[in-house]
Enzyme design. Sequence first.
Site, short mmCIF file in Angstrom:
data_model
loop_
_atom_site.label_atom_id
_atom_site.label_comp_id
_atom_site.label_asym_id
_atom_site.label_seq_id
_atom_site.Cartn_x
_atom_site.Cartn_y
_atom_site.Cartn_z
N HIS A 184 1.04 -1.33 -0.11
CA HIS A 184 0.05 -0.08 -0.28
C HIS A 184 0.85 1.12 0.10
CE1 HIS A 184 -3.37 2.81 1.26
NE2 HIS A 184 -2.48 3.26 1.82
N GLU A 185 1.76 1.36 0.75
CA GLU A 185 2.80 2.42 0.98
C GLU A 185 3.60 2.57 -0.50
OE1 GLU A 185 2.25 4.76 3.15
OE2 GLU A 185 1.01 3.45 4.61
N HIS B 222 1.70 4.64 -2.75
CA HIS B 222 1.75 6.05 -2.78
C HIS B 222 2.96 6.40 -3.77
CE1 HIS B 222 -1.37 6.78 -0.22
NE2 HIS B 222 -0.91 6.22 0.76
#
Length: 226
Positions: free
Chosen positions: A97-98, A101
């Site tokens: 998920h990170e 980004h």
Amino acid sequence: MLTEWLFLLIFPLILGLWAQMRVSSTYAKWSQVGTRSGMTGRDVASAVMRSAGIDDVEIVEIPGKLTDHYDSRNKRLALSSANYHGTSIAALGVSAHESGHAIQDKIHYPALHFRMGLVPISNFACTYAPMIIFGGYILHMLGLIYLGIVGYCILTVFQLVTLPVEFNASSRALERLQGLGILDAQEMVGARDTLKAAAWTYVAAFIASLGTLLYYLSLISGNRRR
């Protein structure tokens, strides 16, 4: 007045507590389930970013629980110790998920950069808006109250923009985890569950911010009618 208090302030508070409990319990559940690949969160973050052609982001370990974040200004992806070294479904899901980004940053995802631009002023508003409104009521200065409400407007916009940023990062994460063969179909269930639970915290934060804004607006509206 009581109805407004319950609907605009108490309900968002309860929703926020529920969201925090859900993300904690869901993360705890899937952090106990390992993956067949044996990859660590750091390995996954590196693989996901590498697959997107990203080679200028540093991956670092930071203390704390679920303190994971992506720092676009310093090109740094920070993973909490449990996720940095962890090989669980939860650790891999959060790490991916990170990395999502970082991919957003690379492709100049509009919502991400808009949110980044709001960070300084939203931090200021978060710190001082409550004090400004309180001071306005104590001093009977309507201008101060309006200024505080502007602060809450900014916070609400920030939380609103956060929603597509976080949902999109999770979507990218799940796509890469499956596309790269890091998780199999059964393991993907846990990754989706983890990221879906985390998403509720952002929804709750937006609803809480919006509820507070509407509550103060209703107070002003009520005072004007008197």
